[in-house]
Design an enzyme around this catalytic site. Sequence first.
Site, PDB file in Angstrom:
ATOM      1  N   GLU A  34       0.844  -1.196   0.000  1.00 17.33           N
ATOM      2  CA  GLU A  34       0.000   0.000   0.000  1.00 17.33           C
ATOM      3  C   GLU A  34       0.877   1.243   0.000  1.00 17.33           C
ATOM      4  O   GLU A  34       1.925   1.271   0.655  1.00 17.33           O
ATOM      5  CB  GLU A  34      -0.860  -0.012   1.278  1.00 17.33           C
ATOM      6  CG  GLU A  34      -1.794   1.164   1.426  1.00 17.33           C
ATOM      7  CD  GLU A  34      -2.436   1.225   2.818  1.00 17.33           C
ATOM      8  OE1 GLU A  34      -1.786   0.798   3.793  1.00 17.33           O
ATOM      9  OE2 GLU A  34      -3.573   1.693   2.920  1.00 17.33           O
ATOM     10  N   HIS A  36       2.583   4.504   1.055  1.00 12.20           N
ATOM     11  CA  HIS A  36       2.878   5.054   2.380  1.00 12.20           C
ATOM     12  C   HIS A  36       3.609   6.384   2.240  1.00 12.20           C
ATOM     13  O   HIS A  36       4.695   6.585   2.812  1.00 12.20           O
ATOM     14  CB  HIS A  36       3.688   4.066   3.221  1.00 12.20           C
ATOM     15  CG  HIS A  36       2.838   3.061   3.959  1.00 12.20           C
ATOM     16  ND1 HIS A  36       2.250   1.997   3.339  1.00 12.20           N
ATOM     17  CD2 HIS A  36       2.440   2.990   5.258  1.00 12.20           C
ATOM     18  CE1 HIS A  36       1.546   1.300   4.229  1.00 12.20           C
ATOM     19  NE2 HIS A  36       1.640   1.888   5.401  1.00 12.20           N
ATOM     20  N   ASP A  45       3.466  -2.199   5.805  1.00 11.27           N
ATOM     21  CA  ASP A  45       2.488  -2.977   6.579  1.00 11.27           C
ATOM     22  C   ASP A  45       2.856  -4.459   6.647  1.00 11.27           C
ATOM     23  O   ASP A  45       2.287  -5.212   7.451  1.00 11.27           O
ATOM     24  CB  ASP A  45       1.084  -2.819   5.976  1.00 11.27           C
ATOM     25  CG  ASP A  45       0.545  -1.408   6.156  1.00 11.27           C
ATOM     26  OD1 ASP A  45       1.208  -0.604   6.848  1.00 11.27           O
ATOM     27  OD2 ASP A  45      -0.522  -1.103   5.605  1.00 11.27           O
ATOM     28  N   HIS A 120      -1.947  -4.054   8.513  1.00 11.71           N
ATOM     29  CA  HIS A 120      -2.667  -3.160   7.587  1.00 11.71           C
ATOM     30  C   HIS A 120      -4.048  -2.866   8.175  1.00 11.71           C
ATOM     31  O   HIS A 120      -4.843  -3.792   8.404  1.00 11.71           O
ATOM     32  CB  HIS A 120      -2.779  -3.854   6.225  1.00 11.71           C
ATOM     33  CG  HIS A 120      -3.599  -3.123   5.213  1.00 11.71           C
ATOM     34  ND1 HIS A 120      -3.146  -1.986   4.559  1.00 11.71           N
ATOM     35  CD2 HIS A 120      -4.839  -3.356   4.723  1.00 11.71           C
ATOM     36  CE1 HIS A 120      -4.078  -1.569   3.719  1.00 11.71           C
ATOM     37  NE2 HIS A 120      -5.116  -2.378   3.796  1.00 11.71           N
ATOM     38  N   GLU A 122      -7.015  -1.824   7.364  1.00  4.84           N
ATOM     39  CA  GLU A 122      -8.306  -2.276   6.837  1.00  4.84           C
ATOM     40  C   GLU A 122      -8.467  -3.799   6.864  1.00  4.84           C
ATOM     41  O   GLU A 122      -9.557  -4.312   6.630  1.00  4.84           O
ATOM     42  CB  GLU A 122      -8.506  -1.751   5.409  1.00  4.84           C
ATOM     43  CG  GLU A 122      -8.663  -0.233   5.314  1.00  4.84           C
ATOM     44  CD  GLU A 122      -7.337   0.515   5.174  1.00  4.84           C
ATOM     45  OE1 GLU A 122      -6.274  -0.092   5.434  1.00  4.84           O
ATOM     46  OE2 GLU A 122      -7.369   1.706   4.827  1.00  4.84           O
ATOM     47  N   HIS A 173      -1.566   6.376   9.535  1.00  3.08           N
ATOM     48  CA  HIS A 173      -1.044   5.789   8.298  1.00  3.08           C
ATOM     49  C   HIS A 173       0.123   6.603   7.738  1.00  3.08           C
ATOM     50  O   HIS A 173      -0.042   7.786   7.437  1.00  3.08           O
ATOM     51  CB  HIS A 173      -2.166   5.711   7.257  1.00  3.08           C
ATOM     52  CG  HIS A 173      -1.664   5.289   5.926  1.00  3.08           C
ATOM     53  ND1 HIS A 173      -1.372   3.980   5.624  1.00  3.08           N
ATOM     54  CD2 HIS A 173      -1.332   5.997   4.828  1.00  3.08           C
ATOM     55  CE1 HIS A 173      -0.906   3.918   4.394  1.00  3.08           C
ATOM     56  NE2 HIS A 173      -0.869   5.116   3.891  1.00  3.08           N
ATOM     57  N   GLU A 178       4.605   4.687  12.215  1.00  2.53           N
ATOM     58  CA  GLU A 178       5.147   3.814  11.160  1.00  2.53           C
ATOM     59  C   GLU A 178       6.508   4.313  10.684  1.00  2.53           C
ATOM     60  O   GLU A 178       7.414   3.506  10.417  1.00  2.53           O
ATOM     61  CB  GLU A 178       4.169   3.708   9.981  1.00  2.53           C
ATOM     62  CG  GLU A 178       2.990   2.796  10.286  1.00  2.53           C
ATOM     63  CD  GLU A 178       2.108   2.533   9.083  1.00  2.53           C
ATOM     64  OE1 GLU A 178       1.621   1.392   8.956  1.00  2.53           O
ATOM     65  OE2 GLU A 178       1.886   3.454   8.271  1.00  2.53           O
TER      66      GLU A 178
HETATM   67 ZN   LIG Z   1       0.772   1.225   7.163  1.00  5.93          ZN
END
Ligand SMILES: [Zn+2]
Length: 254
Positions: A34, A36, A45, A120, A122, A173, A178
Amino acid sequence: MESLAAKALAELTSAEIERAVAGKTLIWPIGGIEQHGPHLPLNVDSLIPKALSHRLAAIIDGFYLPVQPLSVRSLPQSGGGLIFPGTIYIDGGTFTRYLQRTLASLCRLPFKQLVIINGHYENEAFIFEAIDELSGNGAFGERAVTAFSWWSLVPDAWIAANLPDFPGWHAEHAGITETSLMLHLHPDLVRSERPDHPSPPMAGIYRLPLDGDSASTRGVLSRTSGSSATLGKQLFDLVTEQMIALVERRQNDK
Ligand SMILES: [Zn+2]
């Protein structure tokens, strides 16, 4: 506190595996690919739960599985969404079914406990649904299953002390946690930019038409300035402690 080298389930032979995992804990990291932001790679993730799974396996003498690299879709209020290139995803129904089939085949092994570490945002509800449905079918028998997203193990007190303007985990996010974890685990993969988004999205709201600029700054939903390897190490060690507290008792139950 780490006394053993982490062991990879996939490096056992077929002749070895049943005896090796009997009574042990298996740990499956589940990640994603994904966007970032402009400063982090697509596989954040995956890399964070992978590192946690290796650490946990070493400490409790369990086995880690290969990281599951794909995830469900990224959403604008929690992952920046699909307007940013590089996010590779599958739909929730396919993901849930994939997890169920994989877990069902894994359950043929005589392990004692299964730990699933999600990275992750979701993915979470789909992982829980897959486990819940399999459990209803008796797939796990008497075996313990513990599944969590790594951020769920961060105590509120740590957040209050270290992240005074914390926006909520949905908006973390590509943000300070992170980025800091990546600076600790994989500094070579972190680019030098530190974008900030001044007004992180509220959790639990979805609006159309989408307005990417209001939800994020180039895919970053909150702030990244202030990120550091020191903060990342603190967070990694803290989550490790919490993981152990969560799974060790079950591992030792006779
Ligand atoms: Zn992430």
